[in-house]
Design a protein around this motif. Structure first.
Motif, PDB file in Angstrom:
ATOM      1  N   GLU A 533       0.845  -1.189   0.000  1.00 16.47           N
ATOM      2  CA  GLU A 533       0.000   0.000   0.000  1.00 16.47           C
ATOM      3  C   GLU A 533       0.884   1.243   0.000  1.00 16.47           C
ATOM      4  N   LEU A 534       0.434   2.271  -0.702  1.00 20.03           N
ATOM      5  CA  LEU A 534       1.233   3.489  -0.847  1.00 20.03           C
ATOM      6  C   LEU A 534       0.460   4.698  -0.353  1.00 20.03           C
ATOM      7  N   THR A 535       1.197   5.654   0.168  1.00 20.07           N
ATOM      8  CA  THR A 535       0.650   6.990   0.396  1.00 20.07           C
ATOM      9  C   THR A 535       1.550   7.973  -0.334  1.00 20.07           C
ATOM     10  N   ILE A 536       0.984   9.095  -0.707  1.00 19.86           N
ATOM     11  CA  ILE A 536       1.747  10.058  -1.496  1.00 19.86           C
ATOM     12  C   ILE A 536       1.638  11.447  -0.885  1.00 19.86           C
ATOM     13  N   THR A 537       2.626  12.266  -1.191  1.00 21.36           N
ATOM     14  CA  THR A 537       2.619  13.682  -0.827  1.00 21.36           C
ATOM     15  C   THR A 537       2.788  14.484  -2.113  1.00 21.36           C
ATOM     16  N   VAL A 538       2.060  15.593  -2.223  1.00 25.66           N
ATOM     17  CA  VAL A 538       2.029  16.352  -3.472  1.00 25.66           C
ATOM     18  C   VAL A 538       2.434  17.795  -3.216  1.00 25.66           C
ATOM     19  N   GLY A 539       3.320  18.313  -4.077  1.00 25.76           N
ATOM     20  CA  GLY A 539       3.664  19.729  -4.074  1.00 25.76           C
ATOM     21  C   GLY A 539       3.218  20.361  -5.377  1.00 25.76           C
ATOM     22  N   MET A 540       2.493  21.493  -5.288  1.00 22.53           N
ATOM     23  CA  MET A 540       1.917  22.131  -6.481  1.00 22.53           C
ATOM     24  C   MET A 540       2.531  23.505  -6.719  1.00 22.53           C
ATOM     25  N   ALA A 541       2.563  23.885  -8.006  1.00 20.16           N
ATOM     26  CA  ALA A 541       2.922  25.251  -8.396  1.00 20.16           C
ATOM     27  C   ALA A 541       2.190  25.557  -9.691  1.00 20.16           C
ATOM     28  N   ALA A 542       2.029  26.855  -9.995  1.00 19.08           N
ATOM     29  CA  ALA A 542       1.233  27.220 -11.172  1.00 19.08           C
ATOM     30  C   ALA A 542       1.784  28.454 -11.857  1.00 19.08           C
ATOM     31  N   HIS A 543       1.773  28.410 -13.216  1.00 21.92           N
ATOM     32  CA  HIS A 543       1.985  29.577 -14.069  1.00 21.92           C
ATOM     33  C   HIS A 543       3.232  30.379 -13.672  1.00 21.92           C
ATOM     34  N   SER A 544       4.378  29.754 -13.809  1.00 27.32           N
ATOM     35  CA  SER A 544       5.623  30.423 -13.425  1.00 27.32           C
ATOM     36  C   SER A 544       6.755  29.915 -14.297  1.00 27.32           C
ATOM     37  N   ASP A 545       7.756  30.774 -14.549  1.00 31.26           N
ATOM     38  CA  ASP A 545       8.940  30.352 -15.285  1.00 31.26           C
ATOM     39  C   ASP A 545       9.810  29.411 -14.459  1.00 31.26           C
ATOM     40  N   ARG A 546       9.608  29.413 -13.128  1.00 30.53           N
ATOM     41  CA  ARG A 546      10.369  28.550 -12.228  1.00 30.53           C
ATOM     42  C   ARG A 546       9.428  27.534 -11.568  1.00 30.53           C
ATOM     43  N   ILE A 547       8.514  27.032 -12.362  1.00 28.68           N
ATOM     44  CA  ILE A 547       7.430  26.222 -11.807  1.00 28.68           C
ATOM     45  C   ILE A 547       7.926  24.915 -11.209  1.00 28.68           C
ATOM     46  N   LEU A 548       8.923  24.267 -11.840  1.00 28.82           N
ATOM     47  CA  LEU A 548       9.421  22.998 -11.317  1.00 28.82           C
ATOM     48  C   LEU A 548      10.131  23.211  -9.980  1.00 28.82           C
ATOM     49  N   GLU A 549      10.912  24.250  -9.905  1.00 30.44           N
ATOM     50  CA  GLU A 549      11.614  24.571  -8.670  1.00 30.44           C
ATOM     51  C   GLU A 549      10.613  24.911  -7.560  1.00 30.44           C
ATOM     52  N   GLN A 550       9.574  25.652  -7.907  1.00 32.12           N
ATOM     53  CA  GLN A 550       8.588  26.054  -6.914  1.00 32.12           C
ATOM     54  C   GLN A 550       7.776  24.850  -6.419  1.00 32.12           C
ATOM     55  N   ALA A 551       7.454  23.923  -7.332  1.00 28.58           N
ATOM     56  CA  ALA A 551       6.724  22.720  -6.920  1.00 28.58           C
ATOM     57  C   ALA A 551       7.582  21.865  -5.992  1.00 28.58           C
ATOM     58  N   THR A 552       8.899  21.842  -6.234  1.00 31.28           N
ATOM     59  CA  THR A 552       9.815  21.104  -5.353  1.00 31.28           C
ATOM     60  C   THR A 552       9.817  21.715  -3.947  1.00 31.28           C
ATOM     61  N   VAL A 553       9.846  23.048  -3.891  1.00 34.23           N
ATOM     62  CA  VAL A 553       9.786  23.731  -2.595  1.00 34.23           C
ATOM     63  C   VAL A 553       8.472  23.409  -1.881  1.00 34.23           C
ATOM     64  N   ALA A 554       7.373  23.416  -2.614  1.00 34.44           N
ATOM     65  CA  ALA A 554       6.064  23.106  -2.030  1.00 34.44           C
ATOM     66  C   ALA A 554       6.028  21.682  -1.495  1.00 34.44           C
ATOM     67  N   LEU A 555       6.670  20.744  -2.219  1.00 37.82           N
ATOM     68  CA  LEU A 555       6.700  19.358  -1.755  1.00 37.82           C
ATOM     69  C   LEU A 555       7.486  19.242  -0.447  1.00 37.82           C
ATOM     70  N   LYS A 556       8.626  19.913  -0.388  1.00 42.69           N
ATOM     71  CA  LYS A 556       9.416  19.886   0.848  1.00 42.69           C
ATOM     72  C   LYS A 556       8.636  20.492   2.014  1.00 42.69           C
ATOM     73  N   GLN A 557       7.919  21.565   1.720  1.00 42.72           N
ATOM     74  CA  GLN A 557       7.111  22.201   2.752  1.00 42.72           C
ATOM     75  C   GLN A 557       6.005  21.265   3.236  1.00 42.72           C
ATOM     76  N   ALA A 558       5.397  20.539   2.309  1.00 40.41           N
ATOM     77  CA  ALA A 558       4.351  19.582   2.680  1.00 40.41           C
ATOM     78  C   ALA A 558       4.930  18.474   3.561  1.00 40.41           C
ATOM     79  N   LYS A 559       6.119  18.007   3.226  1.00 36.99           N
ATOM     80  CA  LYS A 559       6.775  16.983   4.047  1.00 36.99           C
ATOM     81  C   LYS A 559       7.072  17.530   5.450  1.00 36.99           C
ATOM     82  N   TYR A 560       7.584  18.741   5.477  1.00 33.93           N
ATOM     83  CA  TYR A 560       7.984  19.339   6.753  1.00 33.93           C
ATOM     84  C   TYR A 560       6.782  19.569   7.663  1.00 33.93           C
TER      85      TYR A 560
END
Length: 820
Positions: A533-560
């Motif tokens: 069985e799996l559980t997941i954590t999701v980091g989101m970002a929208a409409h940005s030139d640095r969207i991948l980097e921002q989604a990574t930050v959001a994921l870390k924040q969700a973990k924290y």
């Protein structure tokens, strides 16, 4: 003998000089006129041929009619002139009524016999054959001319009448005799020699005067040699033109090797261009696939037999005599001519029968001289005489170039696939994602992380872990099919990216992701009969030139923050920014001024109530002397490079304080500290310097979660080897996992205060804490209760059987040590 004959003739002629001159003028004038007419017409024929060649070879062959009309106008001797392209019917003529009429071949003498025809047979119709090229094809045509009989022979009759009267009056019978002798031995031999020269004839005759015979023989031999040389030159020219056409074809195909965008475009255009050469017919290209030679492309097929996938040969590892297999197996060209004489049921020969082709060649597609062919190029021609050796050499080189290009394209496609595709899940990888974002970053992007995936690899092995990754990727792909504009990518070992293209409703995107989180938790993934069985954590970002980097930050924040999903905030508030900057400066100044100090809180034995150890807790002493706890500044320090310095200070000052103490002390380490090799070296050096391994306990903050058990376990084993002990702090909070106790060699378990403080009034908390204590007891691990704040809590702690307690009920943290 020759001299006496000449002297006799000269003497005889001298006596009748007037008669001879008179008669000679007549015949010479007649001969000159006939020759003049013939020469003029020959010259006209020459120019006419050249003009007609240019017209017929040009894009406007209709100009030939104007040329015929003009030649009649400017030449009084010509009554009509016509052109026949096939020698059977008249195609165009200065006389429009002759168009389409049959050509009566026997009525026309060759133009080379014009003078003889005019003088002997009074023939007025002559023909001349010439060659011209239509493209690369050698064409034949004939010029048909009718002489104006009234014009030519009318003038001759006038001359004959004039000189006839004169001869009759002057010469008489004897003059006629002399004239006949002179004509027999002088004029006619000269005429024949002249005619042989004009015709370029290779035959020779013997004359009464020996010099005439020698002259005629020399001319005959010269013209015979010239004709042989001309024939050789014409053959060489025809061969050169033919090979030049092949060379142009090869050049065009080589251009395709550069401009083609893929294998299919290359081979399709190559076979079509090769079949356009006038000497060739059908062309196909087949590649080896699983032991078979299968057609991948072909030119226009009048037989309608070929299809993509048509098999031209089986068993490519055999030494078959079939030309296609021979070409592939032995890497050699196989050319076969006179196909009408062969009997075979092979596909290549069946095509030849259907198309009526006369010759065939199979060419191996070799990328290089040291490599096996990748396939075979088959080429047919209509003629049965076969392929020229020079032609075969050019085609072999072309086939090699095509083979090289096919391999290069294939390798490039394979490399591009490996570079842009994840090998485990077959999903587009990070490279593909970055390419997509470079084209359009105005999207919503979500990073999906599988929680504690390293545990799966650690417990079940990498093979099972890879199976889980692939299974979850397939499951995600099926789930997102219900929504348009969603695309799935694979990032790191346990991360996926879901891209929402054309979605402006971020709330709707979040709703879908929350549904995905719930569905993932309910799904069971079976790999080699193991249910996971799996559980997941999701980091989101929208409409940005640095969207991948921002989604990574959001994921870390969700973990924290222990959240299942977190949306990146595009910019923090101005107040938060200023507060963070201020705290950064305060921490940095405190480090520089040595105002980062350890406070010590005793831990007591629940049976004896004696202090058995201390825990070192970080404090910041402000400039005004106030003591600031870690909750105010530690989170900000972790986001900067100051955090590592704080850990070094705590270790250094704690060891300095306890180097002469008999009571052990514990120091808190985060996961970041455990993975910092430079910090580990520093801590080890300090412990060994003071020989304090037996007195140091490291508390691992369990609430942060442990993702890399391999490196954490290495840290534990390293310091256990020098006498240190380990405890897990805050157990029971956040991502509590009993695997920590199984995978790490832990000595002490500190139960989180959020559970301990609820023992008096929360039955579930008591049950859970009891299970933790019992499990630890069975594992031989000591337990410590945190946040023991009063007597009631302490009573329950002792009731459950916990070994030691820590809290304000006993002692608060202090800068000084309390002897137990």
């Amino acid at each position: 003998m020759r001299i006496s004959k000449i002297a006799l003739i000269a003497l005889f002629l001298f006596g009748f000089i007037i008669t001879v001159l008179s008669g000679g003028f007549y015949f010479l004038e007649r001969s000159v006129m006939l020759r003049t007419v013939a020469d003029g017409l020959n010259q006209s024929f020459f120019h006419l041929e050249e003009e007609l060649k240019k017209a017929l070879q040009s894009p406007h062959p209709e100009d030939a009619q104007a040329i015929l009309d003009r030649i009649v106008v400017i030449n009084d001797e010509i009554e009509e002139v016509s052109l026949s392209k096939d020698g059977r019917r008249i195609d165009i003529s200065s006389s429009r009524s002759l168009r389409g009429n049959l050509v009566h071949y026997n009525e026309y003498l060759p133009v080379s016999q014009m003078e003889e025809g005019l003088s002997r047979n009074h023939c007025v119709k002559f023909r001349s054959e010439f060659h011209y090229f239509k493209g690369d094809v050698n064409q034949h045509a004939q010029i048909l001319v009718k002489i104006d009989e009234g014009y030519v022979f009318g003038r001759l009759n006038q001359i004959a009448l004039f000189y006839g009267v004169g001869i009759f009056l002057i010469l008489g019978f004897l003059s006629m005799m002399v004239f006949a002798i002179a004509r027999r031995y002088l004029v006619q031999p000269l005429e024949r020699v002249t005619r042989h020269a004009q015709e370029g004839s290779s035959r020779n005759e013997t004359y009464f005067i020996h010099e005439f015979s020698e002259l005629d023989r020399t001319l005959s031999e010269s013209f015979s040699a010239m004709r042989s040389q001309q024939s050789n030159l014409q053959e060489a020219l025809d061969e050169t033109r033919y090979l030049d056409g092949i060379l142009r074809t090869v050049t065009d195909i080589n251009q395709l090797l550069i401009s083609a965008k893929g294998v299919q475009e290359l081979i399709a255009k190559s076979v079509n261009r090769l079949s356009e050469h006038p000497g060739y017919a059908l062309c196909w290209l087949a590649l080896e696939k699983e032991g078979r030679i299968e057609v991948q492309a072909f030119s226009a097929d009048s037989t309608r037999y070929l299809r993509v996938g048509t098999v031209m040969g089986y068993g490519v590892n055999t030494n078959a005599t079939d030309p296609v297999l021979r070409a592939f197996v032995h890497s050699e060209s196989v050319a076969i001519d006179h196909l009408e004489r062969l009997t075979s049921t092979a596909p290549w020969h069946f095509i030849a029968e259907l198309g009526g082709y006369g010759s065939f060649i199979a060419l191996p597609l070799r990328p290089s001289v040291h490599e096996k062919p990748t396939g075979v190029l088959g080429l047919y021609m209509l003629r049965s005489e076969g392929f020229d050796p020079k032609e075969i050499a050019m085609l072999e080189e072309l086939a090699g170039d095509i083979g090289f290009a096919i391999r290069a394209f294939t390798q490039r496609e394979q490399l591009e696939y490996h570079l842009t595709t994840d090998p485990i899940t077959s999903l587009p990888n990070r490279v593909s994602l970055v390419d997509s974002l470079s084209l359009n970053s105005d999207v919503v992007l979500a990073i999906i992380n599988i929680d504690r995936f390293s545990d799966i690899n650690e417990v079940y092995g990498i093979t099972i872990g890879d199976g889980v990754l692939a299974g979850y990727a397939h499951w995600l792909s099926r789930v997102i099919l219900a929504h348009k504009g969603l695309s799935l990518y694979k990032l790191g070992s346990d991360e996926y990216v879901l891209l929402f293209s054309g979605w402006n409703d971020i709330d709707r995107c979040r709703e879908i992701l929350e549904q995905l989180i719930g569905m993932s938790a309910k799904e069971v993934f079976v790999v080699e009969e193991i249910e996971i069985e799996l559980t997941i954590t999701v980091g989101m970002a929208a409409h940005s030139d640095r969207i991948l980097e921002q989604a990574t930050v959001a994921l870390k924040q969700a973990k924290y923050e222990h959240q299942s999903i977190q949306m990146y905030g595009s910019t923090p508030s101005r107040r938060d920014q200023e507060n963070n900057i201020a705290w950064y400066k305060r921490i940095k100044e405190a480090i520089e001024e040595s105002r980062i100090v350890p406070y010590f809180q005793p831990i007591v034995d629940n049976k004896t109530a004696q202090i058995v150890k201390y825990e070192a807790l970080i404090r910041l002493i402000d400039k005004d002397g106030s003591v600031i706890g870690p909750y105010s500044f530690l989170a900000i320090a972790k986001k900067t490079r100051l955090y590592g310095q704080l850990t070094r200070i705590m270790v250094e000052k704690t060891i300095e304080r306890f180097k002469n103490s008999t009571i052990p002390v514990s120091v808190n380490l985060s996961t970041e500290d455990l993975l910092n090799t430079e910090l580990a070296d520093y801590i080890e050096a300090n412990i060994l310097k003071h020989a304090m391994g037996h007195a140091v306990i490291f508390e691992i903050l369990e609430s942060e979660g442990i993702d890399n058990y391999t490196e954490v376990s290495a840290f534990v084993d390293r310091f256990k080897s020098i006498g240190c002990h380990f405890a897990i702090d805050d157990f029971g909070s956040g991502y509590s996992n009993f695997d920590h106790l199984l995978k790490l060699n832990i000595d002490t378990l500190k139960i989180d205060g959020s559970l301990i403080k609820n023992l008096p009034h929360d039955r579930n908390a008591r049950i859970f804490v009891q299970h933790i204590r019992d499990f630890a007891f069975e594992m031989g691990i000591n337990t410590v209760a945190e946040f023991v704040a009063d007597e009631e809590i302490y009573a329950w702690v002792k009731e459950i059987g916990i070994d030691a307690s820590q809290g304000y009920y006993f002692y608060e943290p202090s800068a000084t040590l309390i002897e137990g």
